[in-house]
Design a protein around this motif. Structure first.
Motif, mmCIF file in Angstrom:
data_model
loop_
_atom_site.group_PDB
_atom_site.id
_atom_site.type_symbol
_atom_site.label_atom_id
_atom_site.label_comp_id
_atom_site.label_asym_id
_atom_site.label_seq_id
_atom_site.Cartn_x
_atom_site.Cartn_y
_atom_site.Cartn_z
ATOM 1 N N ASN A 48 59.664 58.243 61.414
ATOM 2 C CA ASN A 48 58.547 58.936 60.761
ATOM 3 C C ASN A 48 58.880 59.440 59.357
ATOM 4 O O ASN A 48 58.306 60.414 58.904
ATOM 5 N N HIS A 49 59.803 58.796 58.693
ATOM 6 C CA HIS A 49 60.124 59.120 57.302
ATOM 7 C C HIS A 49 59.843 57.891 56.438
ATOM 8 O O HIS A 49 60.710 57.390 55.738
ATOM 9 N N VAL A 50 58.602 57.441 56.497
ATOM 10 C CA VAL A 50 58.205 56.196 55.833
ATOM 11 C C VAL A 50 58.311 56.313 54.318
ATOM 12 O O VAL A 50 58.834 55.418 53.650
ATOM 13 N N PHE A 51 57.841 57.428 53.757
ATOM 14 C CA PHE A 51 57.876 57.590 52.299
ATOM 15 C C PHE A 51 59.309 57.573 51.778
ATOM 16 O O PHE A 51 59.614 56.901 50.795
ATOM 17 N N GLN A 52 60.196 58.289 52.461
ATOM 18 C CA GLN A 52 61.593 58.320 52.030
ATOM 19 C C GLN A 52 62.239 56.939 52.152
ATOM 20 O O GLN A 52 63.043 56.549 51.290
ATOM 21 N N ALA A 53 61.882 56.190 53.192
ATOM 22 C CA ALA A 53 62.439 54.843 53.364
ATOM 23 C C ALA A 53 61.978 53.922 52.240
ATOM 24 O O ALA A 53 62.775 53.159 51.690
#
Length: 77
Positions: A38-43
């Motif tokens: 659930n850390h799509v933006f950071q990925a």
């Protein structure tokens, strides 16, 4: 002076090409297993930064090589 404009264009195109190539190559790596869920933006940001870092480094290598190869004839003068 005319040579500076050509080298600037070659440098811009080289950086963009190698950044795009790095982005394409990074798509083959499964970083999802390493990153938190659930850390799509950071990925996505990590993929972008890695592509810029790798692409710029490779582009600088090829631009340096081009620059040095253009200076070799000066050695024989």
């Amino acid at each position: 002076m005319e040579d500076f404009g050509q080298m600037a264009l070659i440098s811009i195109l080289s950086h963009l090409m190698f950044i795009a190539l790095s982005w394409w190559a990074l798509q083959s790596i499964r970083l999802e297993k390493v990153l938190k869920a659930n850390h799509v933006f950071q990925a996505r940001l990590l993929y972008i930064l890695l592509a810029i870092f790798i692409g710029s480094t490779v582009s600088n290598f090829f631009l340096d090589y081009l620059h040095w190869s253009r200076q070799l004839p000066l050695l024989l003068q």
